[in-house]
Design an enzyme around this catalytic site. Structure first.
Site, PDB file in Angstrom:
ATOM      1  N   ARG A   9       0.857  -1.193   0.000  1.00  0.00           N
ATOM      2  CA  ARG A   9       0.000   0.000   0.000  1.00  0.00           C
ATOM      3  C   ARG A   9       0.886   1.234   0.000  1.00  0.00           C
ATOM      4  O   ARG A   9       1.966   1.230   0.608  1.00  0.00           O
ATOM      5  CB  ARG A   9      -0.881   0.043   1.250  1.00  0.00           C
ATOM      6  CG  ARG A   9      -2.123  -0.812   1.189  1.00  0.00           C
ATOM      7  CD  ARG A   9      -3.164  -0.264   0.206  1.00  0.00           C
ATOM      8  NE  ARG A   9      -4.354  -1.089   0.162  1.00  0.00           N
ATOM      9  CZ  ARG A   9      -4.571  -2.086  -0.712  1.00  0.00           C
ATOM     10  NH1 ARG A   9      -3.675  -2.370  -1.639  1.00  0.00           N
ATOM     11  NH2 ARG A   9      -5.691  -2.775  -0.683  1.00  0.00           N
ATOM     12  N   HIS A  54      -1.020   0.703  -9.629  1.00  0.00           N
ATOM     13  CA  HIS A  54      -1.735  -0.142  -8.654  1.00  0.00           C
ATOM     14  C   HIS A  54      -2.478  -1.273  -9.373  1.00  0.00           C
ATOM     15  O   HIS A  54      -3.696  -1.433  -9.243  1.00  0.00           O
ATOM     16  CB  HIS A  54      -2.701   0.694  -7.798  1.00  0.00           C
ATOM     17  CG  HIS A  54      -3.182  -0.050  -6.576  1.00  0.00           C
ATOM     18  ND1 HIS A  54      -3.516   0.559  -5.405  1.00  0.00           N
ATOM     19  CD2 HIS A  54      -3.390  -1.384  -6.356  1.00  0.00           C
ATOM     20  CE1 HIS A  54      -3.903  -0.347  -4.515  1.00  0.00           C
ATOM     21  NE2 HIS A  54      -3.831  -1.542  -5.079  1.00  0.00           N
TER      22      HIS A  54
END
Ligand code: NDP
Ligand code: OXD
Length: 320
Positions: free
Chosen positions: A235, A283
């Site tokens: 993350r 991502h």
């Protein structure tokens, strides 16, 4: 009506198109309603919330909710809701997602090992470079922070190629054939023996900002790559981007592959975009097949209604 058991689904997303998700779930669970947040007229009929970054506070009106499902492996986007109802939170653990993440980690470890960015530049400039020597994978120590579902699979696949692999986690655990470290006490030794740092941690209050200058400066400087490399597919909140840039500038980091960012989408003004030693991906290290995700959630709902316990349940107290 109020005595009927609630069975309907609400889909609560931000950043993703909602219509295809409603359609997929409606096909898999045709015996109930599947609604967007703003389509719900009777909140007491909602039993399950399906979330990807749902608006904080938006689930409080569902008083008869039984569970919140994440559309991904991570749940930081759910647990960060201060008004999250006190019901089980379930996440995706899926071989398709896990396999895709391992593809990404193997790809980028090999890319740094084989200096592919250098050869891309040389090809662009029509240069037949002298710098053709490559160390073997067996000379490289990969340290994986986060040895859960994703970290363990990546470790096995990296070891099959020949990399030396060690892991770091929160608690003491045995992982067959892998040298393991844990907690703050195990971090210094782990970093000092790591040439490529792979980050596959969840974002929790404990891991927020962990990948900072002090940590990066603890990585091995004597490795066969000529400097340590960072790969973060966990993350963005785990990393301090200003510190990564500072470490690249002072040589304490040689290169980085980043799939996740403090702010997503990565702002066009970010210095990471144009940095010659940084590889940016949007991502998508492990974008799972949407049908596989919906099937897993639909199967869980049916199993729950047959009286079976939920699986892949998050421990809310520890944040993952
Ligand atoms: P798991 O819950 O299976 O594993 C988490 C691991 O992190 C465990 O080994 C755990 O340690 C460790 N960990 C958690 N907190 C700490 C801490 N404070 N200190 C040290 N270690 C810690 O998660 P997954 O492997 O399934 O997924 C990991 C993350 O990957 C997700 O949370 C998500 O953020 C990210 N992800 C990113 C994707 C992408 O496309 N970029 C796709 C999918 C996931 P222990 O073993 O001791 O419990
Ligand atoms: C996930 C992700 O958590 O894609 O599954 O980031």
């Amino acid at each position: 009506m109020k005595d009927e058991k609630p069975r309907d689904l609400v889909i609560a997303l931000r950043g993703w198109e909602i219509a295809p998700w409603i359609e997929r779930f409606a096909k898999m669970l045709p015996d109930r309603q599947v609604l967007a947040l703003d389509q719900v007229t009777d909140p007491d009929r909602i039993a399950y919330a399906i979330s990807w970054k749902h608006p904080p506070g938006s689930l409080t009106r569902f008083a008869r909710l039984k569970a919140v499902f994440s559309l991904g492996a991570g749940v930081d986007h759910i647990l960060s809701d201060p008004k999250l109802p006190d019901v089980p939170v379930l996440r995706i653990v899926d071989p398709d997602l896990t396999g895709r993440m391992s593809e990404y980690i193997v790809l980028h470890c090999l890319m740094h090992l084989r200096q592919q960015r250098l050869y891309d530049r040389q090809q662009r400039d029509h240069v037949w470079g002298d710098d053709r020597f490559q160390p073997a994978a067996g000379a490289i120590r990969v340290g994986i922070m986060g040895m859960g579902e994703l970290g363990q699979d990546a470790a096995r696949k990296l070891m099959a190629i020949g990399f030396q692999v060690q892991g770091w986690g929160r608690s003491a655990k045995n992982r067959a054939g892998i040298s393991m470290h844990h907690g703050a006490a195990g971090l210094t030794d782990f970093l000092a023996m790591t040439d490529i740092l792979v980050v596959l941690l969840p974002l929790t209050p404990q891991t927020h900002g962990l990948i900072n200058r002090a940590l990066l400066q603890g990585l091995a400087r004597d490795g066969a790559l000529g400097g340590p490399v960072l790969i973060n597919a966990g993350r963005g909140g785990l990393q301090v981007e200003a510190d990564i840039l500072a470490c690249l500038a002072d040589g304490s980091l040689k290169a980085a592959t980043l799939d996740v960012f403090e702010t997503e989408p990565l702002p066009s003004s970010s210095l990471l975009w144009d940095h010659p030693a940084v590889t940016v991906t949007p991502h998508n290290a492990a974008m799972s097949e949407p049908a596989a995700i919906c099937r897993q959630i639909a199967d869980q709902i049916r199993a729950h209604e047959r009286g079976e316990p939920f699986v892949n349940r998050v421990e809310r107290g520890r944040g993952y």
